[in-house]
Design a protein around this motif. Structure first.
Motif, short mmCIF file in Angstrom:
data_model
loop_
_atom_site.label_atom_id
_atom_site.label_comp_id
_atom_site.label_asym_id
_atom_site.label_seq_id
_atom_site.Cartn_x
_atom_site.Cartn_y
_atom_site.Cartn_z
N TRP A 46 0.85 -1.18 0.00
CA TRP A 46 0.00 0.00 0.00
C TRP A 46 0.89 1.24 0.00
O TRP A 46 1.66 1.46 0.93
CB TRP A 46 -0.90 0.02 1.23
CG TRP A 46 -2.13 -0.84 1.10
CD1 TRP A 46 -2.31 -2.11 1.56
CD2 TRP A 46 -3.35 -0.48 0.45
NE1 TRP A 46 -3.56 -2.57 1.24
CE2 TRP A 46 -4.23 -1.59 0.56
CE3 TRP A 46 -3.80 0.66 -0.21
CZ2 TRP A 46 -5.53 -1.57 0.03
CZ3 TRP A 46 -5.08 0.68 -0.74
CH2 TRP A 46 -5.93 -0.42 -0.62
N GLY A 47 0.76 2.03 -1.06
CA GLY A 47 1.51 3.29 -1.14
C GLY A 47 0.69 4.43 -0.55
O GLY A 47 -0.54 4.49 -0.68
N TYR A 118 -8.00 0.06 -4.30
CA TYR A 118 -7.61 -1.31 -3.97
C TYR A 118 -6.80 -1.99 -5.08
O TYR A 118 -6.41 -3.14 -4.92
CB TYR A 118 -8.85 -2.13 -3.65
CG TYR A 118 -9.68 -1.54 -2.53
CD1 TYR A 118 -9.39 -1.82 -1.20
CD2 TYR A 118 -10.73 -0.67 -2.81
CE1 TYR A 118 -10.14 -1.26 -0.17
CE2 TYR A 118 -11.49 -0.10 -1.78
CZ TYR A 118 -11.19 -0.40 -0.47
OH TYR A 118 -11.92 0.17 0.56
N GLY A 119 -6.55 -1.29 -6.18
CA GLY A 119 -5.66 -1.81 -7.20
C GLY A 119 -6.34 -2.71 -8.21
O GLY A 119 -7.57 -2.71 -8.37
N LEU A 120 -5.50 -3.50 -8.91
CA LEU A 120 -5.97 -4.35 -10.00
C LEU A 120 -6.15 -5.79 -9.53
O LEU A 120 -5.34 -6.30 -8.75
CB LEU A 120 -4.96 -4.32 -11.15
CG LEU A 120 -4.63 -2.94 -11.72
CD1 LEU A 120 -3.56 -3.06 -12.80
CD2 LEU A 120 -5.88 -2.26 -12.27
N LEU A 130 -12.15 -7.52 -5.45
CA LEU A 130 -11.69 -6.25 -4.90
C LEU A 130 -12.84 -5.24 -4.85
O LEU A 130 -13.63 -5.15 -5.80
CB LEU A 130 -10.56 -5.70 -5.75
CG LEU A 130 -9.28 -6.53 -5.80
CD1 LEU A 130 -8.24 -5.86 -6.68
CD2 LEU A 130 -8.72 -6.74 -4.39
N PRO A 131 -12.92 -4.46 -3.79
CA PRO A 131 -13.94 -3.41 -3.73
C PRO A 131 -13.64 -2.34 -4.76
O PRO A 131 -12.52 -2.19 -5.24
CB PRO A 131 -13.79 -2.86 -2.29
CG PRO A 131 -12.99 -3.88 -1.55
CD PRO A 131 -12.12 -4.54 -2.55
N GLN A 132 -14.65 -1.55 -5.07
CA GLN A 132 -14.45 -0.42 -5.96
C GLN A 132 -13.67 0.66 -5.22
O GLN A 132 -13.89 0.90 -4.03
CB GLN A 132 -15.80 0.14 -6.41
CG GLN A 132 -15.68 1.33 -7.37
CD GLN A 132 -17.03 1.86 -7.79
OE1 GLN A 132 -18.05 1.21 -7.59
NE2 GLN A 132 -17.04 3.04 -8.39
N ASP A 167 -9.13 -2.58 4.71
CA ASP A 167 -10.40 -3.27 4.47
C ASP A 167 -10.16 -4.72 4.05
O ASP A 167 -10.80 -5.24 3.12
CB ASP A 167 -11.23 -2.53 3.41
CG ASP A 167 -11.64 -1.14 3.86
OD1 ASP A 167 -11.76 -0.93 5.09
OD2 ASP A 167 -11.82 -0.26 3.01
N SER A 168 -9.17 -5.35 4.70
CA SER A 168 -8.82 -6.77 4.46
C SER A 168 -8.30 -7.05 3.06
O SER A 168 -8.40 -8.17 2.56
CB SER A 168 -10.03 -7.67 4.76
OG SER A 168 -10.44 -7.54 6.11
N VAL A 169 -7.76 -6.06 2.40
CA VAL A 169 -7.13 -6.22 1.09
C VAL A 169 -5.66 -5.81 1.19
O VAL A 169 -5.37 -4.66 1.55
CB VAL A 169 -7.84 -5.36 0.02
CG1 VAL A 169 -7.16 -5.51 -1.34
CG2 VAL A 169 -9.32 -5.70 -0.08
N PRO A 170 -4.73 -6.75 0.93
CA PRO A 170 -4.94 -8.16 0.63
C PRO A 170 -5.30 -8.95 1.89
O PRO A 170 -5.05 -8.49 3.01
CB PRO A 170 -3.59 -8.60 0.07
CG PRO A 170 -2.60 -7.72 0.75
CD PRO A 170 -3.29 -6.39 0.91
#
Length: 268
Positions: A46-47, A118-120, A130-132, A167-170
């Motif tokens: 996460w940047g 949340y990326g690709l 992945l969430p929006q 948000d649990s990503v990843p």
């Protein structure tokens, strides 16, 4: 026989020294070559970015050390990046009015807009959906850090001060190594944010400018990539310079051994 042994002894010593020097030279060349152009590693992490002058800028400090002002916009992006990858900020602009315009100000507190991308899906290998990307408005104490701002609008998993998941990503991992850097267009296409109230963000003036205005962070990284290529070229020149020096040294040692042998034969 004694004289012959005395003559052979210095020759044998020179040969031994020559073999030792050549072995050391070969080891040095191997070490230099191996330490030279190594494959670049990439990481999934996460940047943390800040919206400044109409563009995302990679934060120079960690979120716990940054105290945003009222009206600021923090950005978070999960992406795979490596040494030659330009910075990959959130794919939506930091539009404070669009995110926090409907949130009233409170005395003694500040509003900070937060963009979470949340990326690709192809970069998040756990298979989870992945969430929006979304925007959220944090209303926090005036002295709250960016880490506290993020925690006010999202669930955060940390390890040793590093944000591992939002948000649990990843779902698992923290700054994991990825075999190779992705082939990503730069700049990346913009996306619409899910805004407070459940409506996606409409294309704004800031978003339109985002597609035409170069990102200073990306330009800076492009210069860094050029420097990396230049350093790799210089490293290659240095390697062959070392090889040349070692070859000359080996030839000198060989000539010295030959001269000693001829001298020993004449003395006998």
């Amino acid at each position: 026989m004694s004289l012959e042994r005395d003559v052979r002894r210095p020759v044998r010593s020179v040969l031994t020294a020559s073999r030792t020097a050549l072995a050391a030279s070969a080891a040095l060349v191997l070490a230099v070559v191996v330490a030279g152009p190594a494959s670049a590693e990439a990481y999934r992490y996460w940047g943390f970015y800040q919206w400044k002058d109409g563009a995302w800028v990679l934060a120079s400090s960690g979120p716990a050390s940054v105290t945003p002002e009222d009206g600021a916009v923090d950005g978070w992006r999960l992406a795979v990046s490596g040494e030659t990858t330009p910075p990959r900020p959130p794919r939506a602009p930091g539009d404070f009015e669009a995110i926090c315009g409907g949130t009233p100000a409170e005395p003694g507190r500040k509003r900070v807009a937060v963009v979470v991308d949340y990326g690709l899906a192809e970069e998040e290998t756990s298979g989870q959906a992945l969430p929006q990307p979304r925007g959220a408005c944090a209303v926090v104490d005036a002295d709250a850090s960016s880490a506290q701002v993020l925690a006010a609008v999202a669930s955060v998993r940390e390890e040793n001060g590093l944000v591992c998941a939002i948000d649990s990503v990843p779902a698992t991992g923290c700054g994991d190594t990825v075999p190779e850097e992705p082939d990503i267009p730069s700049p990346e296409p913009t996306v619409a944010l899910q805004l407070p109230g459940g409506t996606p963000e409409a294309t704004s003036t800031a978003q339109a400018n985002e597609t035409t205005t170069p990102n200073p962070a990306a330009a800076e990284n492009t210069d860094g990539a050029a420097n990396t290529d230049e350093q790799s070229s210089s490293r290659g020149v240095a390697v062959w310079s070392v090889v040349g020096v070692l070859v000359v040294a080996a030839l000198v040692l060989a000539a010295l051994v030959t001269r000693r042998r001829r001298g020993a034969g004449e003395d006998v």
